[in-house]
Design an enzyme around this catalytic site. Structure first.
Site, mmCIF file in Angstrom:
data_model
loop_
_atom_site.group_PDB
_atom_site.id
_atom_site.type_symbol
_atom_site.label_atom_id
_atom_site.label_comp_id
_atom_site.label_asym_id
_atom_site.label_seq_id
_atom_site.Cartn_x
_atom_site.Cartn_y
_atom_site.Cartn_z
ATOM 1 N N HIS A 54 2.004 -1.650 0.194
ATOM 2 C CA HIS A 54 0.995 -1.009 1.036
ATOM 3 C C HIS A 54 -0.151 -0.453 0.206
ATOM 4 C CE1 HIS A 54 3.972 -1.429 4.085
ATOM 5 N NE2 HIS A 54 4.791 -0.533 3.548
ATOM 6 N N HIS A 97 4.771 -3.363 7.941
ATOM 7 C CA HIS A 97 5.833 -3.952 7.124
ATOM 8 C C HIS A 97 6.067 -5.419 7.438
ATOM 9 C CE1 HIS A 97 6.755 0.343 6.889
ATOM 10 N NE2 HIS A 97 7.195 0.052 5.686
#
Lengths: 330, 213
Positions: free
Chosen positions: A56, A218
């Site tokens: 991320h 995700h």
């Protein structure tokens, strides 16, 4: 899928070694996977620790530094870190004023941070916690693990970080973090699926000519799939979804966030559409941030996060920050 | 009675099963999660195996708590705390006895499974590991079969059936819950790995030759 890696097993460690070399103002413990601002612990200052799966970037390591996080714990790709990492980070940044954990609402992050809090408290460290859950795409949160934590994480880390830098006590920093979360909502859109280094192929199948509405960060698919839309149509859909839930009564800070695989040319164009919708809905925009901040590896797409601000929150947003990925005012 | 060697055999057999089926677990996870369940458990059970070799536990309880701690500190995600808690709490419930009866193990496992349910805030039917673990504990805890055989194979069957029975369910916990109805039609990876854990228990019992009640 071609990737600039050696082997999947070492991508996180390799990235941390590179990060250490590029940012000497950080202390990077590659083996234990903890990124700490070099001057920690800062006397009298509440420590801020966040973390989550890798993939991320720049979240969270890129937000470590004066005015934002004190430490970050990167887990394996898309896997939350383990309690030992967080407890180690807490010990490294605690000056006696306590430590605030900033946790995205994903089951793994929540469970591991809860266990870390127990470990740290056993060591006599006072722990506060802010749970970030801003994603309006999760509609029936009574029947799910609850709203996911996405773009608002950046707002919480920035404004709670500024509050801690001012020397506020743990309860006050925690209260500000919670207020920022409650004032923020997000919606994300995927134009392509994500490819993790371990799997090497897209984790879900998104045909050309279609997009996923309401994705998390995700690589999990969203709630709805539609035929590809224009930037204008996507902005209408996403911003209205956020506004219908947030119902702001004052100005907002807008984060137009890239998921990692969409160029800034497209993000700025999309941001213009976001500004248009906000204008049409009569919402004043106090500040706008455009870029790749809370990403999902190579996924193409974007998310919009709005945070309604008052004078105090806006002051905390404008306060100086000096991190690898966010830097202004000093 | 079940001695420490039995528990080490159980954990070793679980580690072997995870190695064997890691790709399957990851494949199941890629359908409704984020495609890392197999590799995460693999990392954890490799650490468990290494620890069992480096610091051999003295009691059944110590073997399980050691394994639980290693899983918590190496796996991450939701499976680390959940599997770690399952083994740690089961181990703690066994106390420091040098040997335990199958009935005592069944009771301790019930405590461990309850701790998992509490930690994850889930219940049977939510499409989680509990859908395999709860029927397994039921089978273990019920009266031993009249033919004198042990109840471990029955527990393994119950866990496998429980895992299969997650296919038509809609997920209410964890990352799969965000899929809503789209989670229906996929077998839950956590229930699948839980079935491996219970199958390994039956395997360890079989290798024991005679498991007396």
């Amino acid at each position: 899928m071609k990737m600039l890696i050696n082997v999947p097993e070492t991508v996180v460690a390799d990235a941390l070694r590179g990060m250490a070399a590029a940012h000497p103002q950080l202390t990077v413990d590659v083996e234990n996977r903890v990124v700490v601002r070099r001057d920690a612990p800062v006397a009298g200052k509440v420590g801020l620790v966040s973390g989550g799966g890798s993939g991320h970037e720049p979240l969270h390591g890129g937000f470590v530094g004066p005015g934002m996080l004190s430490a970050a714990c990167p887990g394996e790709v898309f896997t939350s870190p383990v309690p030992d990492q967080m407890a180690r980070a807490a010990a490294a940044v605690d000056s006696g004023a306590g430590v605030l954990f900033i946790v995205k609402n994903y089951t793994g992050d929540v469970l591991n941070f809860d266990m870390a809090a127990e470990l740290a408290e056993d060591e006599g460290i006072q722990i506060g916690k802010v749970l970030v859950n801003d994603d309006v795409a999760v509609t029936d949160s009574l029947f799910t693990a609850g709203r996911r934590g996405t773009g608002a994480t950046l707002f919480v880390e920035k404004m709670a970080g500024a509050a801690a830098e001012e020397g506020l006590p743990l309860e006050r920093v925690e209260a500000i973090g919670r207020r920022v979360n409650e004032s923020s909502r997000s919606f994300g859109v995927a134009l392509s699926a994500v490819t993790t280094p371990a799997k090497g192929s897209p984790t879900f199948d998104l045909p050309a000519g279609e997009l996923e509405l309401g994705i998390g960060i995700h690589g999990e698919p969203g709630r709805e799939r539609r035929a590809m839309m224009t930037s204008r149509e996507i902005a209408d859909f996403a911003v209205n979804a956020v506004l219908d839930d947030l119902r702001p009564s004052g100005p907002v800070i807008a984060l137009v966030n890239g998921m990692g695989g969409t160029p800034l040319l497209e993000l700025y164009g999309f941001s213009a559409e976001v500004q248009r919708v906000l204008g049409e809905r009569g919402v004043a925009v106090a500040r706008t941030l455009v870029g790749n901040y809370v990403t999902s590896l190579d996924m193409a797409g974007c998310s919009v996060t709005l945070c309604q601000v008052d004078e105090e929150l806006l002051r905390l947003w404008d306060a100086p920050v000096e991190t690898a990925a966010l830097r202004w005012g000093r | 009675m079940l001695d420490t060697a039995f528990f080490v055999r159980w954990l070793t057999a679980t580690a072997a099963a995870v190695e064997r089926d890691a790709d399957l677990l990851t494949e199941l996870d890629s359908a409704i999660g984020d495609a890392d369940h197999g590799s995460n458990l693999q990392r954890g059970f490799r650490a468990v195996t290494a620890s069992l070799g480096e610091e051999p536990p003295a009691t059944p309880g110590a073997a399980l708590t050691l394994a639980g701690r290693r899983l918590i500190s190496t796996v991450g995600g939701a499976s680390g705390p959940l599997y770690g808690t399952l083994l740690r709490r089961t181990g703690k419930a066994l106390g420091d006895a040098a040997e335990v009866s199958p009935a005592q193990l069944a009771e301790a496992l019930r405590t461990g499974v309850a701790a998992v349910a509490q930690l994850g805030g889930a219940k049977a039917g939510d499409k989680t590991m509990l859908d395999a673990l709860e029927p397994a504990v039921e089978a273990l805890g019920s009266a031993p079969p009249p033919d004198g055989s042990s109840s471990f194979p029955a527990a393994a069957r119950a866990a496998a059936e429980g895992a299969l029975a997650t296919v038509p369910l809609q997920a209410h916990k964890g990352r799969a819950s965000y899929l809503g109805e789209r989670s229906i039609g996929h077998q839950d990876p956590g229930a699948t790995s839980s079935a491996l854990l219970i199958a390994a228990l039956a395997e360890a019992a079989e290798a024991d030759g005679e498991v007396s009640e």
